[in-house]
Design a protein around this motif. Structure first.
Motif, PDB file in Angstrom:
ATOM      1  N   ASP A  55      39.695  31.403  50.546  1.00  0.00           N
ATOM      2  CA  ASP A  55      39.254  32.108  49.468  1.00  0.00           C
ATOM      3  C   ASP A  55      38.840  31.398  48.195  1.00  0.00           C
ATOM      4  OD1 ASP A  55      39.779  34.567  50.971  1.00  0.00           O
ATOM      5  OD2 ASP A  55      41.917  34.101  50.930  1.00  0.00           O
ATOM      6  N   LEU A  59      36.622  32.703  44.878  1.00  0.00           N
ATOM      7  CA  LEU A  59      37.152  32.765  43.606  1.00  0.00           C
ATOM      8  C   LEU A  59      36.638  31.866  42.622  1.00  0.00           C
ATOM      9  CD1 LEU A  59      41.030  32.834  44.669  1.00  0.00           C
ATOM     10  CD2 LEU A  59      39.827  34.523  43.474  1.00  0.00           C
ATOM     11  N   MET A 135      42.613  40.423  46.509  1.00  0.00           N
ATOM     12  CA  MET A 135      41.740  39.616  46.986  1.00  0.00           C
ATOM     13  C   MET A 135      40.539  40.513  47.419  1.00  0.00           C
ATOM     14  SD  MET A 135      42.475  36.454  46.556  1.00  0.00           S
ATOM     15  CE  MET A 135      41.394  35.621  47.762  1.00  0.00           C
ATOM     16  N   ILE A 138      38.044  41.436  44.635  1.00  0.00           N
ATOM     17  CA  ILE A 138      37.245  40.389  44.048  1.00  0.00           C
ATOM     18  C   ILE A 138      35.776  40.390  44.159  1.00  0.00           C
ATOM     19  CG2 ILE A 138      36.779  37.774  43.709  1.00  0.00           C
ATOM     20  CD1 ILE A 138      40.007  37.567  44.202  1.00  0.00           C
ATOM     21  N   MET A 152      41.417  37.545  39.195  1.00  0.00           N
ATOM     22  CA  MET A 152      40.825  36.520  39.617  1.00  0.00           C
ATOM     23  C   MET A 152      41.583  35.320  39.110  1.00  0.00           C
ATOM     24  SD  MET A 152      36.706  36.905  40.054  1.00  0.00           S
ATOM     25  CE  MET A 152      36.592  37.396  38.171  1.00  0.00           C
ATOM     26  N   LEU A 156      43.559  32.550  41.622  1.00  0.00           N
ATOM     27  CA  LEU A 156      43.101  31.200  41.921  1.00  0.00           C
ATOM     28  C   LEU A 156      44.404  30.262  41.269  1.00  0.00           C
ATOM     29  CD1 LEU A 156      40.997  29.409  42.603  1.00  0.00           C
ATOM     30  CD2 LEU A 156      39.790  29.315  40.665  1.00  0.00           C
TER      31      LEU A 156
END
Length: 445
Positions: A55, A59, A135, A138, A152, A156
């Protein structure tokens, strides 16, 4: 120095291998652990890279361009968006002379505490429980680019905190004990920063949009001087203070320094090309910038390698995470890890190129007490050690030796900032004061 700098291609470890190595039941080869310690230890550069993080690519692509958008917003709009998303800044954003904009948030380990404390037996899966709901949202950002800024930022940031904990556990195993991991968990939080390194064009736009005070003649003179400094590559530190630079390194986005936490994790930077200065000012401000490859193929992060007595330009795989050792890790490990002396260079001949990155600073609790017993003297007072090395190599590389001595004038030695029995809070305050002046206090936002 830019074109002539030697390239440091970072040692890389896959995220899945990092998880396996940090597992209590790991039966992996000790080769990777050995390579980690060689790169983070006293004979290495003090940094490495983590690749193939799930991911992370999505991101990074969504979050990093928002740094420039935030930097170029009107002060009122920026203040509202930062407030709505629980962000602050440790850079004075009212100062139009800044060449870096930083947007910060405290990230809490508590959001994944259960997963952190129950170490996985098979090394599979994330220690920090990143919510699928977050997630999933996003990729839906269309109407308002800032709608998911906070989500976000946290997603992250927590991912990078997990990497830091895994790496601390691996280093603890190699060193003996659990000092690093325990120090991170006791701190309960890390600081995340979304950073925009301004292009020269961005800086000129901010200056023109800034408050107009005093006579028009004075304003014109100030504007001309500002433009002249920008075109010369004059450097400002992250507090917006002008820094005197030697001719051999005149063009830095960020001055030479050590990070004073345990680990610093950085995304591989993103570079954006904005419209040229001839374009209408509003178009420059509203443009998100076009992503482009690094002009020289590297990150423009420079490190000083003490063992080689050289400045190296860091190169990592696209969309990887870079991990740097901070001074607290150096101290807590009794020198078995080596803190990274670094700066960020501005590319020459690219006045409309900006640099975006996301950074997480992992540090011990403010109350953590430091001891310098059994700590290597060449780390505590490196100037003597480096000057001895410099004398040995003086005739072989006089330019490099001159740069080494100039850096020593800029960076206060550890011996001037750390005393036996100091808490991390006291060390942090003294370090910040000696680098930037003032009280040494930092923003908690």
């Amino acid at each position: 120095m830019e074109e002539g700098s030697e390239i440091l291609q970072l040692y890389e470890i896959r995220y899945s291998d990092l998880l396996l190595l940090s597992s209590s039941s790991s039966s992996c080869s000790h080769y990777q652990e050995k390579m980690i310690m060689e790169n983070l230890g006293p004979t290495g550069p003090g940094l490495l890279a983590i690749t193939n993080v799930p991911d992370a690519s999505l991101l990074r692509r969504k979050l990093l361009p928002l740094a420039r958008k935030l930097a170029l917003l009107s002060p009122d709009d920026r203040k509202r968006i930062l407030r709505d998303h629980n962000l602050g800044s440790d850079v004075p954003l009212k100062n139009p002379d800044r060449n870096v904009s930083s947007f910060a948030m405290q990230l809490k380990y508590a959001q994944g505490t259960e997963a952190i404390e129950s170490k996985p037996s098979d090394g599979v899966g994330s220690h920090l429980n990143l919510e699928n709901e977050t997630m999933g949202r996003i990729s839906d950002i269309e109407d308002d680019v800032f709608d998911n800024l906070e989500n976000m930022f946290k997603a992250l940031g927590l991912c990078m905190m997990e990497i830091g904990l895994c790496l601390a556990r691996i280093c603890d195993t190699a060193i003996g004990g659990n000092e690093l991991e325990q120090s991170l968990l006791e701190s309960c939080a890390a600081k995340g920063r979304l950073i925009h390194y301004h292009s020269m064009v961005d800086s000129l736009v901010l200056r023109e949009a800034g408050p107009k005070k005093g006579s028009s003649k004075r304003n014109a003179n100030n504007h001309a001087r500002s433009k002249e400094n920008l075109l010369k590559g004059a450097n400002l530190d992250t507090n917006g203070n002008e820094v005197r630079l030697c001719e051999i390194h005149p063009n830095l986005w960020q001055q030479w320094h050590y990070d004073y936490g345990i680990f610093t994790l950085l995304t591989d930077p993103m570079f954006l090309l904005s419209p040229h200065r001839t374009t209408v000012k509003s178009e420059i401000s509203n443009s998100s910038g076009q992503e482009c490859a690094s002009p020289s193929g590297h990150s423009y992060l420079q490190v000083f390698h003490p063992n080689k007595n050289k400045v190296l330009m860091v190169k990592a795989s696209p969309e990887s995470f870079i991990v740097q050792v901070g001074e607290s890790a150096d101290i807590l490990s009794k020198g078995k890890l080596r803190s990274t002396l670094h700066c960020v260079r501005r590319p020459a001949r690219f006045e409309n190129l900006s640099r975006e990155t996301f950074v997480v600073f992992l540090q011990p609790a403010w109350s953590k007490t430091f001891s310098i017993s059994d700590y290597p003297m060449e780390h505590y007072n490196p100037s003597v050690h480096h000057l001895e090395q410099a004398e040995e190599h003086y005739f072989a590389d006089q330019d490099q030796n001159a740069l080494t001595q100039e850096i020593q004038k800029i960076v206060p030695p550890l011996s001037a900032r750390l005393k036996d029995g100091m808490t991390f809070a006291e060390f942090s305050r003294e370090t910040t004061k000696q680098y930037y002046g003032g009280s040494g206090l930092q923003s908690n936002k």
